[in-house]
Design an enzyme around this catalytic site. Structure first.
Site, PDB file in Angstrom:
ATOM      1  N   GLU A  37      10.254 -24.687 -46.256  1.00  0.00           N
ATOM      2  CA  GLU A  37       9.088 -24.775 -47.129  1.00  0.00           C
ATOM      3  C   GLU A  37       8.077 -25.769 -46.539  1.00  0.00           C
ATOM      4  O   GLU A  37       8.417 -26.919 -46.281  1.00  0.00           O
ATOM      5  CB  GLU A  37       9.529 -25.258 -48.513  1.00  0.00           C
ATOM      6  CG  GLU A  37       8.406 -25.287 -49.521  1.00  0.00           C
ATOM      7  CD  GLU A  37       8.860 -25.861 -50.868  1.00  0.00           C
ATOM      8  OE1 GLU A  37       9.470 -26.941 -50.880  1.00  0.00           O
ATOM      9  OE2 GLU A  37       8.591 -25.218 -51.894  1.00  0.00           O
TER      10      GLU A  37
ATOM     11  N   LYS B 118       9.897 -39.081 -66.183  1.00  0.00           N
ATOM     12  CA  LYS B 118       9.547 -39.851 -64.982  1.00  0.00           C
ATOM     13  C   LYS B 118       8.638 -38.973 -64.130  1.00  0.00           C
ATOM     14  O   LYS B 118       9.103 -38.090 -63.406  1.00  0.00           O
ATOM     15  CB  LYS B 118      10.818 -40.219 -64.209  1.00  0.00           C
ATOM     16  CG  LYS B 118      10.777 -41.527 -63.466  1.00  0.00           C
ATOM     17  CD  LYS B 118       9.800 -41.588 -62.317  1.00  0.00           C
ATOM     18  CE  LYS B 118      10.256 -40.893 -61.062  1.00  0.00           C
ATOM     19  NZ  LYS B 118       9.144 -40.737 -60.077  1.00  0.00           N
TER      20      LYS B 118
ATOM     21  N   GLU C  81      14.866 -27.042 -60.734  1.00  0.00           N
ATOM     22  CA  GLU C  81      13.839 -26.071 -60.320  1.00  0.00           C
ATOM     23  C   GLU C  81      13.277 -26.562 -59.002  1.00  0.00           C
ATOM     24  O   GLU C  81      12.570 -27.570 -58.954  1.00  0.00           O
ATOM     25  CB  GLU C  81      12.751 -25.980 -61.386  1.00  0.00           C
ATOM     26  CG  GLU C  81      13.304 -25.458 -62.698  1.00  0.00           C
ATOM     27  CD  GLU C  81      12.265 -25.420 -63.806  1.00  0.00           C
ATOM     28  OE1 GLU C  81      11.143 -25.890 -63.594  1.00  0.00           O
ATOM     29  OE2 GLU C  81      12.605 -24.927 -64.884  1.00  0.00           O
TER      30      GLU C  81
ATOM     31  N   CYS D   7       5.233 -23.989 -55.790  1.00  0.00           N
ATOM     32  CA  CYS D   7       6.613 -23.664 -55.446  1.00  0.00           C
ATOM     33  C   CYS D   7       6.837 -22.163 -55.321  1.00  0.00           C
ATOM     34  O   CYS D   7       7.614 -21.706 -54.501  1.00  0.00           O
ATOM     35  CB  CYS D   7       7.551 -24.237 -56.502  1.00  0.00           C
ATOM     36  SG  CYS D   7       7.188 -23.652 -58.163  1.00  0.00           S
TER      37      CYS D   7
HETATM   38  P1  NAD Z   1      10.325 -34.657 -54.661  1.00  0.00           P
HETATM   39  O1  NAD Z   1      11.681 -34.071 -54.709  1.00  0.00           O
HETATM   40  O2  NAD Z   1       9.985 -35.532 -53.514  1.00  0.00           O
HETATM   41  O3  NAD Z   1      10.041 -35.542 -55.962  1.00  0.00           O
HETATM   42  C1  NAD Z   1      10.088 -34.999 -57.263  1.00  0.00           C
HETATM   43  C2  NAD Z   1      10.373 -36.097 -58.251  1.00  0.00           C
HETATM   44  O4  NAD Z   1      11.665 -36.638 -57.995  1.00  0.00           O
HETATM   45  C3  NAD Z   1       9.409 -37.288 -58.201  1.00  0.00           C
HETATM   46  O5  NAD Z   1       9.130 -37.689 -59.528  1.00  0.00           O
HETATM   47  C4  NAD Z   1      10.214 -38.335 -57.472  1.00  0.00           C
HETATM   48  O6  NAD Z   1       9.835 -39.657 -57.780  1.00  0.00           O
HETATM   49  C5  NAD Z   1      11.596 -38.059 -58.003  1.00  0.00           C
HETATM   50  N1  NAD Z   1      12.703 -38.586 -57.184  1.00  0.00           N
HETATM   51  C6  NAD Z   1      12.740 -38.792 -55.840  1.00  0.00           C
HETATM   52  N2  NAD Z   1      13.947 -39.293 -55.483  1.00  0.00           N
HETATM   53  C7  NAD Z   1      14.690 -39.399 -56.619  1.00  0.00           C
HETATM   54  C8  NAD Z   1      16.021 -39.831 -56.896  1.00  0.00           C
HETATM   55  N3  NAD Z   1      16.836 -40.243 -55.946  1.00  0.00           N
HETATM   56  N4  NAD Z   1      16.429 -39.794 -58.178  1.00  0.00           N
HETATM   57  C9  NAD Z   1      15.628 -39.344 -59.170  1.00  0.00           C
HETATM   58  N5  NAD Z   1      14.371 -38.930 -58.959  1.00  0.00           N
HETATM   59  C10 NAD Z   1      13.902 -38.943 -57.707  1.00  0.00           C
HETATM   60  O7  NAD Z   1       9.336 -33.423 -54.781  1.00  0.00           O
HETATM   61  P2  NAD Z   1       7.748 -33.440 -54.661  1.00  0.00           P
HETATM   62  O8  NAD Z   1       7.365 -33.618 -53.226  1.00  0.00           O
HETATM   63  O9  NAD Z   1       7.187 -34.350 -55.689  1.00  0.00           O
HETATM   64  O10 NAD Z   1       7.405 -31.944 -55.133  1.00  0.00           O
HETATM   65  C11 NAD Z   1       7.345 -30.862 -54.274  1.00  0.00           C
HETATM   66  C12 NAD Z   1       8.593 -30.019 -54.380  1.00  0.00           C
HETATM   67  O11 NAD Z   1       8.758 -29.570 -55.716  1.00  0.00           O
HETATM   68  C13 NAD Z   1       8.528 -28.764 -53.539  1.00  0.00           C
HETATM   69  O12 NAD Z   1       9.762 -28.552 -52.908  1.00  0.00           O
HETATM   70  C14 NAD Z   1       8.265 -27.668 -54.556  1.00  0.00           C
HETATM   71  O13 NAD Z   1       8.664 -26.384 -54.167  1.00  0.00           O
HETATM   72  C15 NAD Z   1       9.021 -28.160 -55.718  1.00  0.00           C
HETATM   73  N6  NAD Z   1       8.547 -27.544 -56.957  1.00  0.00           N
HETATM   74  C16 NAD Z   1       9.358 -26.640 -57.598  1.00  0.00           C
HETATM   75  C17 NAD Z   1       8.921 -26.005 -58.753  1.00  0.00           C
HETATM   76  C18 NAD Z   1       9.787 -25.009 -59.485  1.00  0.00           C
HETATM   77  O14 NAD Z   1       9.534 -24.771 -60.651  1.00  0.00           O
HETATM   78  N7  NAD Z   1      10.791 -24.428 -58.861  1.00  0.00           N
HETATM   79  C19 NAD Z   1       7.659 -26.301 -59.266  1.00  0.00           C
HETATM   80  C20 NAD Z   1       6.861 -27.211 -58.582  1.00  0.00           C
HETATM   81  C21 NAD Z   1       7.331 -27.834 -57.436  1.00  0.00           C
END
Ligand code: NAD
Length: 487
Positions: free
Chosen positions: A384, A181, A256, A289
């Site tokens: 963040e 997804k 992650e 991240c």
């Molecule tokens: P997000 O948490 O808003 O969304 C990530 C994913 O989760 C999307 O595909 C979204 O549709 C899905 N999602 C949202 N609500 C959900 C639910 N209730 N159930 C299942 N899936 C759901 O994050 P974002 O804004 O897309 O990404 C940015 C974040 O990701 C930042 O916090 C960043 O630090 C983190 N990030 C971490 C890493 C790592 O490897 N640690 C790498 C890249 C990004």
């Protein structure tokens, strides 16, 4: 072209889900917009619990045959997927840049080659994966990594295909089937991956791609009783919702998450190197991240470090990410831009000083920003931002540096700039982080464990750690004298 195809720079992308080897349209759609200029790219099928259930059912049906496929054959198909990625590298690069606004030159030279490498690496690692048998009072212990079943993989928008394939490749290599997804702001390259995987000979139902909002399709995926693993990359609040949903079936999770990582600059460091590492933190418009967004600089060199940093950051070019000369592109979404600016304006109102930046620019661009005079317990130091916003604080000695570095709820990464190897050893031993870099940044080997401490994550992936997560690890103990009825 059909009504279910959109075209980006001449590349046709199917806007429907990919379930059980077929394209499936939803009645509802969501609009995909390019962050480069706000232009509408097209309408994407918007999945619900119905598509989630269909994708899990397809993954469950395809699982036994894929799990029974010999390792060498699975590895061969994954290499064929890598070939397909390499063949369509230019197309993937321009589509990804148009969809998420990250630099085209990075996609061409770094990111998309890495996507192909994800498949090659885990295919090859699978073939080497073994644990030597060992004896217990004459009994033989044999460890095996058994495929677990359908895996739900949920990914963010900041590096869409790279982060997706870093999960898809080991999950498939392990003999599992997948429901991917992608983030709703960047769904396009996942759809191209489905085409590439099918062309490479991956059987129907082994990889499924569903699109939509987390709130509408997410729970149905993460609470499904037939799902055996959930791997999520994204934000902490979403991770908490997913963990609660997965708890219904105790489905194992790999999380992650975000970070607020420090860059520690000691007075004995090569200051030019430290400044290079610091300026790198504006990469991907700060949407990384692992970014070291908190500079902790020893008092005696803070002024000189700041002077050199400002000079170097001033050379960065901000603009269209398709232009080879651009260093910083747009931020992903107007909503994200408003969030970034909210953090900065609240920090300034609380007494922070913008050494550079501190404001929005035209379109979806944010001026590279460095804030000083920030308190350790302030929002800008603790939360963040996920934009080109960095803070600088000073410290007097090693103890204070470590204390400040560790004083957040995160623990994803840390970077240390020092000219003293003994200091490096002392400091790195005390840092709370999944990855620590000494006099370097973003060197990532796929065989290394990757993940975060504290609220930056749960679990580790990479090399054998990925197979430990995606498999049911089994120990079979055989007695030496049980064969008397055989032959
Ligand atoms: P997000 O948490 O808003 O969304 C990530 C994913 O989760 C999307 O595909 C979204 O549709 C899905 N999602 C949202 N609500 C959900 C639910 N209730 N159930 C299942 N899936 C759901 O994050 P974002 O804004 O897309 O990404 C940015 C974040 O990701 C930042 O916090 C960043 O630090 C983190 N990030 C971490 C890493 C790592 O490897 N640690 C790498 C890249 C990004």
């Amino acid at each position: 072209m059909t009504e279910h195809t959109l075209t980006v720079a001449g590349v046709a992308v199917d806007t429907r889900h990919w379930i059980g080897g077929e394209r499936v349209a939803s009645t509802e759609t969501f609009t995909d917009v390019s962050p480069i200029d706000g232009s509408v790219l097209g309408e994407i099928s918007r999945g619900t619990a119905m598509e989630a259930a269909a994708a899990v059912a397809a993954a469950k049906a395809a699982f036994p045959a894929w799990a029974a496929t010999p390792r060498a054959e699975r590895a061969r198909i994954l290499h064929a997927v890598a070939d397909g990625v390499e063949k369509r590298l230019e197309e993937l690069a321009i589509v990804e840049t148009t969809d998420n606004g990250a630099l085209l030159r990075s996609h061409r030279r770094g990111v998309m080659p890495r996507v192909a490498h994800n498949f090659r690496f885990f295919a090859d690692w699978l073939l080497k994966l073994e644990h030597e048998d060992f004896e217990t009072r004459g009994h033989t212990n044999h460890v095996s990594w058994d495929p677990a079943g359908p895996c739900v993989l949920i990914t963010p928008w900041n590096a869409p295909l790279m982060l997706a394939t870093w999960k898809v490749a080991p999950a498939l290599a392990a003999g599992n089937t997948v429901i991917l997804k992608p983030a709703e702001w960047t769904p396009l390259t996942a759809s191209l991956l489905a085409d590439i995987a099918a062309e490479a000979g991956l059987p129907a139902g082994v990889l499924n791609v569903v699109q939509g909002y987390g709130s509408e399709i997410g729970d149905a995926l993460t609470s499904h009783p037939d799902v055996r693993r959930i791997s999520f990359t994204g934000s902490v609040p979403t991770a908490k919702r997913i963990a609660a949903s997965a708890a219904v079936n105790l489905t194992p999770l790999s999380l992650e998450l975000g970070g607020k990582s420090p860059l520690l600059v000691f007075a004995d460091a090569d200051l030019d190197l430290a400044v290079d590492l610091a300026v790198e933190q504006y990469d991907n418009a700060g949407q990384v991240c692992l970014a070291a967004t908190r500079f902790l600089v020893q008092e005696s060199v803070a002024e000189e470090f700041t002077r050199r940093f400002v000079a170097k950051a001033g050379q960065l070019t901000q603009g269209d990410p398709r232009d080879e000369a651009t260093d910083i592109g747009p931020n992903i979404h107007l909503r994200q831009l408003e969030k970034i600016d909210g953090f900065v304006q609240r920090a300034i109102a609380a007494g922070a000083r913008a050494v550079i930046g501190g404001h929005r620019k035209d379109g979806q661009y944010y001026a590279p920003t460095l804030l000083t005079d920030v308190a350790q317990d302030s929002e800008i130091v603790q939360e963040e931002v996920f934009g080109p916003v960095l803070t600088l604080q000073t410290f007097s000695d090693e103890d204070e540096a470590v204390r400040l570095a560790n004083d957040t709820r995160f623990g994803l990464a840390a970077t240390v700039a020092t000219g003293d190897p003994e200091r490096a050893e002392r400091v790195t031993a005390q840092l709370v982080a999944g990855t620590v870099w000494v006099n370097c940044f973003f060197v990532r080997d796929l065989q290394a464990p990757f993940g975060g401490s504290r609220q930056s994550g749960v679990g580790r992936e990479g090399g054998t750690w990925s197979f430990d997560f995606y498999c049911d690890v089994k120990n079979t103990v055989t007695a030496p004298n049980g064969w008397r009825n055989h032959g």
